[in-house]
Structures are given as structure tokens and as C-alpha cells.
Design a protein around this motif. Structure first.
Motif, mmCIF file in Angstrom:
data_model
loop_
_atom_site.group_PDB
_atom_site.id
_atom_site.type_symbol
_atom_site.label_atom_id
_atom_site.label_comp_id
_atom_site.label_asym_id
_atom_site.label_seq_id
_atom_site.Cartn_x
_atom_site.Cartn_y
_atom_site.Cartn_z
ATOM 1 N N VAL A 1 40.806 41.145 -31.966
ATOM 2 C CA VAL A 1 40.639 40.477 -30.675
ATOM 3 C C VAL A 1 40.490 38.971 -30.909
ATOM 4 C CG1 VAL A 1 39.361 40.429 -28.503
ATOM 5 C CG2 VAL A 1 39.424 42.549 -29.849
ATOM 6 N N PHE A 2 41.438 38.214 -30.369
ATOM 7 C CA PHE A 2 41.404 36.757 -30.430
ATOM 8 C C PHE A 2 41.675 36.237 -29.020
ATOM 9 C CE2 PHE A 2 41.462 37.441 -34.838
ATOM 10 C CZ PHE A 2 41.248 36.238 -35.510
ATOM 11 N N SER A 3 40.976 35.176 -28.641
ATOM 12 C CA SER A 3 41.216 34.625 -27.308
ATOM 13 C C SER A 3 42.361 33.621 -27.368
ATOM 14 C CB SER A 3 39.956 33.935 -26.773
ATOM 15 O OG SER A 3 39.663 32.804 -27.550
ATOM 16 N N VAL A 4 43.071 33.489 -26.251
ATOM 17 C CA VAL A 4 44.182 32.526 -26.218
ATOM 18 C C VAL A 4 43.657 31.090 -26.193
ATOM 19 C CG1 VAL A 4 45.875 34.091 -25.220
ATOM 20 C CG2 VAL A 4 44.382 32.801 -23.698
ATOM 21 N N THR A 5 42.439 30.915 -25.733
ATOM 22 C CA THR A 5 41.767 29.613 -25.765
ATOM 23 C C THR A 5 40.294 29.853 -25.435
ATOM 24 O OG1 THR A 5 41.835 27.321 -24.957
ATOM 25 C CG2 THR A 5 42.248 29.048 -23.331
ATOM 26 N N GLU A 6 39.473 28.837 -25.678
ATOM 27 C CA GLU A 6 38.006 28.966 -25.445
ATOM 28 C C GLU A 6 37.393 30.153 -26.185
ATOM 29 O OE1 GLU A 6 37.079 29.145 -21.254
ATOM 30 O OE2 GLU A 6 37.943 27.192 -20.853
ATOM 31 N N PRO A 7 37.294 30.177 -27.510
ATOM 32 C CA PRO A 7 37.715 29.132 -28.457
ATOM 33 C C PRO A 7 39.226 29.182 -28.724
ATOM 34 C CG PRO A 7 36.809 31.000 -29.650
ATOM 35 C CD PRO A 7 36.628 31.302 -28.190
ATOM 36 N N GLU A 8 39.728 28.051 -29.205
ATOM 37 C CA GLU A 8 41.150 27.950 -29.520
ATOM 38 C C GLU A 8 41.507 28.967 -30.595
ATOM 39 O OE1 GLU A 8 44.162 24.524 -31.192
ATOM 40 O OE2 GLU A 8 42.293 23.903 -30.197
ATOM 41 N N LEU A 9 42.684 29.565 -30.482
ATOM 42 C CA LEU A 9 43.078 30.618 -31.406
ATOM 43 C C LEU A 9 43.269 30.053 -32.810
ATOM 44 C CD1 LEU A 9 45.556 33.445 -30.460
ATOM 45 C CD2 LEU A 9 45.178 32.741 -32.807
ATOM 46 N N ASN A 10 42.539 30.623 -33.766
ATOM 47 C CA ASN A 10 42.574 30.180 -35.161
ATOM 48 C C ASN A 10 43.559 31.082 -35.924
ATOM 49 O OD1 ASN A 10 42.053 29.857 -37.928
ATOM 50 N ND2 ASN A 10 39.903 29.360 -37.593
ATOM 51 N N PHE A 11 44.773 30.571 -36.155
ATOM 52 C CA PHE A 11 45.822 31.396 -36.758
ATOM 53 C C PHE A 11 45.535 31.711 -38.227
ATOM 54 C CE2 PHE A 11 48.006 30.056 -32.955
ATOM 55 C CZ PHE A 11 48.766 31.177 -32.640
ATOM 56 N N GLN A 12 44.845 30.795 -38.921
ATOM 57 C CA GLN A 12 44.512 31.089 -40.318
ATOM 58 C C GLN A 12 43.520 32.258 -40.393
ATOM 59 O OE1 GLN A 12 43.785 27.736 -42.859
ATOM 60 N NE2 GLN A 12 42.883 28.968 -44.479
ATOM 61 N N LEU A 13 42.552 32.288 -39.483
ATOM 62 C CA LEU A 13 41.600 33.396 -39.447
ATOM 63 C C LEU A 13 42.292 34.697 -39.049
ATOM 64 C CD1 LEU A 13 38.630 34.213 -39.798
ATOM 65 C CD2 LEU A 13 38.269 33.675 -37.386
ATOM 66 N N LEU A 14 43.238 34.610 -38.111
ATOM 67 C CA LEU A 14 44.016 35.793 -37.712
ATOM 68 C C LEU A 14 44.744 36.369 -38.927
ATOM 69 C CD1 LEU A 14 45.337 37.759 -35.684
ATOM 70 C CD2 LEU A 14 46.934 35.954 -35.074
ATOM 71 N N ASP A 15 45.385 35.496 -39.713
ATOM 72 C CA ASP A 15 46.103 35.975 -40.902
ATOM 73 C C ASP A 15 45.145 36.547 -41.943
ATOM 74 O OD1 ASP A 15 48.692 35.548 -40.041
ATOM 75 O OD2 ASP A 15 48.775 33.490 -40.765
ATOM 76 N N LYS A 16 43.952 35.977 -42.031
ATOM 77 C CA LYS A 16 42.961 36.485 -42.995
ATOM 78 C C LYS A 16 42.540 37.901 -42.613
ATOM 79 C CE LYS A 16 39.670 34.014 -45.799
ATOM 80 N NZ LYS A 16 38.606 33.041 -45.935
ATOM 81 N N LEU B 1 43.672 32.672 -18.541
ATOM 82 C CA LEU B 1 43.594 31.214 -18.689
ATOM 83 C C LEU B 1 44.969 30.596 -18.927
ATOM 84 C CD1 LEU B 1 40.344 30.890 -20.858
ATOM 85 C CD2 LEU B 1 40.582 30.552 -18.403
ATOM 86 N N ALA B 2 45.963 31.431 -19.270
ATOM 87 C CA ALA B 2 47.315 30.913 -19.495
ATOM 88 C C ALA B 2 47.956 30.407 -18.211
ATOM 89 C CB ALA B 2 48.199 31.982 -20.129
ATOM 90 N N SER B 3 47.417 30.838 -17.062
ATOM 91 C CA SER B 3 47.976 30.352 -15.793
ATOM 92 C C SER B 3 47.208 29.140 -15.257
ATOM 93 C CB SER B 3 47.967 31.478 -14.746
ATOM 94 O OG SER B 3 46.657 31.973 -14.591
ATOM 95 N N ALA B 4 46.167 28.713 -16.023
ATOM 96 C CA ALA B 4 45.365 27.563 -15.576
ATOM 97 C C ALA B 4 46.143 26.271 -15.798
ATOM 98 C CB ALA B 4 44.047 27.519 -16.338
ATOM 99 N N GLU B 5 45.801 25.269 -14.997
ATOM 100 C CA GLU B 5 46.409 23.942 -15.162
ATOM 101 C C GLU B 5 45.684 23.189 -16.280
ATOM 102 O OE1 GLU B 5 49.126 22.856 -13.575
ATOM 103 O OE2 GLU B 5 49.220 24.834 -12.639
ATOM 104 N N GLY B 6 46.313 22.127 -16.765
ATOM 105 C CA GLY B 6 45.650 21.220 -17.703
ATOM 106 C C GLY B 6 45.722 21.701 -19.139
ATOM 107 N N LYS B 7 44.891 21.060 -19.976
ATOM 108 C CA LYS B 7 44.947 21.253 -21.426
ATOM 109 C C LYS B 7 44.667 22.693 -21.838
ATOM 110 C CE LYS B 7 43.028 19.475 -25.721
ATOM 111 N NZ LYS B 7 41.888 18.841 -26.353
ATOM 112 N N GLU B 8 43.657 23.332 -21.218
ATOM 113 C CA GLU B 8 43.303 24.714 -21.583
ATOM 114 C C GLU B 8 44.468 25.672 -21.294
ATOM 115 O OE1 GLU B 8 40.967 25.713 -23.338
ATOM 116 O OE2 GLU B 8 39.503 24.105 -23.272
ATOM 117 N N GLY B 9 45.084 25.504 -20.123
ATOM 118 C CA GLY B 9 46.211 26.360 -19.754
ATOM 119 C C GLY B 9 47.386 26.175 -20.697
ATOM 120 N N GLU B 10 47.634 24.915 -21.055
ATOM 121 C CA GLU B 10 48.729 24.599 -21.971
ATOM 122 C C GLU B 10 48.466 25.220 -23.349
ATOM 123 O OE1 GLU B 10 50.438 20.541 -23.783
ATOM 124 O OE2 GLU B 10 49.933 20.406 -21.643
#
Length: 308
Positions: free
Chosen positions: A88-103, A124-133
Motif C-alpha cells: 500500500v502506497f499513497s499517490v501523494t501525501e506522502p509523496e510516493l517513494n519509488f525506491q522504497l516501493l522497489d525495496k 487526490l488525483a482529481s484535485a487541482e494544483g501541485k498535489e493533484g499533479e
């Protein structure tokens, strides 16, 4: 020869020397059992997830008589017969850590478990602004990199109760373990999946080895039709202790597939001529981020070896 008093069940919790066995023939409560002394003499220990033969005692408790053969065994968390790891990884908040995912994926591949990637907070992917992006980019990258490797990806939102049904079906008839980044909403997701479950929203993060109130016992939570999830301290120490350097590339699916075509046996996929992995990397067929993580993990393992 089994006697008529012997029954089959699954250990769903181990705590303070007791094993709580859920009978195969269902009833409300698990049976509180002690293990026979013979296990200690043999250097064996029953684990949560073990399918066992037990007998009932006069006081309504029981004795674990026999541990049935295991299909898998994890050291951390100490749990048997897990078939599926849900990362389980969040798409943001916290930002997805790809190195940890691979570990996590390396450890799970080494353990020989089936794996699915569950992206929480997908609303949150449908949110506006930096978090949505950031959320949209994380979703795009996970699907582009990990689905071609054969990893199933589920998008869920506990807040909106979205995406839970397909994941629930994947959990049916299996013993699963939840693992992943801290603070991603694992407990909220479990609460959404299991009607009536009221885990504290920080409970799973703490049990994954974060913070001082870490729970050390392992427990199985029933998730539906014949399914259990291990609510555990998790893969809390991802330190490659059980993994040899020669095993590392095998735990990257793309390298496992390509390495038989390398010119040299024992190729490290770092600098060697005629390396099929480096050729595929140059052709854009192996993800550069995954390869960089592989080299970082190899360096971490070498550094640890030098220290000891």
C-alpha cells in the motif's frame, strides 16, 4: 493415528505464550491454546497463519498437537502460509517513494509471494494544483513501469469508498499481508474493507515499526470469504539481512528474464560487456529508475558486508 478429539484450525493470533486457533468448522471465537512441549524440544515454534491440529481440554481451552506443512514462512513479520502481499502506497501525501516501493518488491520477490500494488488516496488525483499533479504523475508512472512487469495495480480511496470491491475479491480465500509506506492509510483501507472493523487510523503505521508504541504481536483479521489479512509489525527492517548479493537481480523481474542472455554468468548488470540488461536499459526497455535502485541496493549490501 489422529484421535476423535483432534480438530483442524488456523492460528489467528499469538500472544504471551498462547495461540488462538480459529476452528475450520466455524464458530464465534477462536480457541485459546497452549503448544505441546515437544515443539520446543525440536526447536520449532507455531506461527500465526499456521494450519494446525489441536485438541480440546476439559476447561474449554486447547492444545496445539501438530503443525501442518507450510507453503511459506516469513521471518519479519513471523507469519506462515502468506500467499499474497498487498503493498500500500499513497499517490501523494506522502509523496510516493519509488525506491522504497522497489525495496519492498525485492523482499517480497525473495519471499516468493504473489504481490499486488495498492495505490491509496487515489481521489487526490482529481484535485487541482501541485498535489493533484503529483498524484496523477505517480499513478501514470506506476502503471507504466509496474504493470508491464506483471504486477496488478489497484487504485483505492478509503474516503470515497472507491476501488475496495476489486481488492476485496483479490483477498478472498487467501492469507495476505499488508505492507508499505508509513502514513498511507493502511488502517483506513482495512476499515473500509472489513465491515465493523475499527482500527485506529494510525494503528497500522505504528505496527509497521514506526513510533514508540509499536505492537509486536501478529494477528489475522478476517476480510471476507475465506480471507485473512495479517495485521502485523510488517516488513519493518528492510535491511537485506536474508538476501545475498547474488540473489538481488533475481528479485527484479525484468533482470530475472534477461540475465540468461548476458554474455557472462554471474553478470552484475552494472558494467559488463554483453550485458542483456544494460542493452535493454540503453534501448529504453528497462526502466532507468528501477535500474538505479538496483545499483543503490547492491551498494548498500556491499557496504554492509564491508562493515561486518
Amino acid at each position: 493415528m489422529p484421535n476423535n478429539n483432534e480438530l483442524n484450525g488456523t492460528i489467528v493470533k499469538a500472544l504471551a505464550g498462547f495461540y488462538y486457533v480459529q476452528p475450520e468448522i466455524r464458530q464465534e471465537q477462536p480457541i485459546q491454546c497452549r503448544a505441546r512441549g515437544i515443539f520446543k524440544k525440536r526447536g520449532e515454534s507455531p506461527l500465526v497463519g499456521d494450519r494446525v491440529v489441536y485438541s480440546l481440554t476439559d476447561n474449554g481451552e486447547g492444545t496445539v498437537e501438530q503443525i501442518l506443512p507450510r507453503s511459506s514462512e516469513l521471518i519479519r513479520p513471523p507469519v506462515a502460509n502468506i500467499e499474497l502481499a498487498v503493498l500500500v502506497f499513497s499517490v501523494t501525501e506522502p509523496e510516493l517513494n519509488f525506491q522504497l516501493l522497489d525495496k519492498f518488491l525485492v523482499h517480497i520477490e525473495h519471499a516468493g509471494l504473489d504481490t499486488v500494488i495498492c495505490l491509496s488516496k487515489s481521489d487526490l488525483a482529481s484535485a487541482e494544483g501541485k498535489e493533484g499533479e503529483s498524484a496523477r504523475e505517480a499513478l501514470r508512472r506506476v502503471r507504466a513501469v509496474y504493470e508491464p512487469l506483471g504486477y496488478e495495480v489497484f487504485e483505492t480511496s478509503s474516503r470515497l469508498s472507491e476501488g475496495c470491491d476489486p481488492l476485496q475479491q483479490r483477498l478472498n480465500h487467501r492469507l495476505s499481508v499488508f505492507a508499505g509506506q508509513s502514513g498511507v492509510g493502511k488502517s483506513s483501507l482495512l476499515n473500509a474493507l472489513v465491515p465493523g472493523l475499527t482500527l485506529e487510523t494510525n494503528a497500522i503505521s505504528n505496527r509497521l515499526g514506526r513510533g514508540k508504541h509499536t505492537t509486536r504481536h501478529v494477528e489475522l483479521i478476517e476480510t471476507g470469504i475465506g480471507g485473512f489479512v495479517a495485521d502485523t509489525p510488517g516488513f519493518s527492517q528492510l535491511d537485506f539481512e536474508e538476501l545475498g548479493i547474488e540473489d538481488l537481480s533475481y528479485c527484479f523481474r525484468e533482470m530475472r528474464e534477461l540475465s540468461p542472455s548476458c554474455k557472462f554468468r554471474g553478470c552484475t548488470h552494472d558494467h559488463e560487456p554483453g550485458c542483456a540488461v544494460l542493452d535493454a536499459l540503453e534501448a529504453g526497455e528497462v526502466d532507468a529508475g528501477r535500474h538505479a535502485h538496483y545499483l543503490a541496493f547492491m551498494e548498500e549490501m556491499k557496504e554492509k558486508k564491508r562493515r561486518y
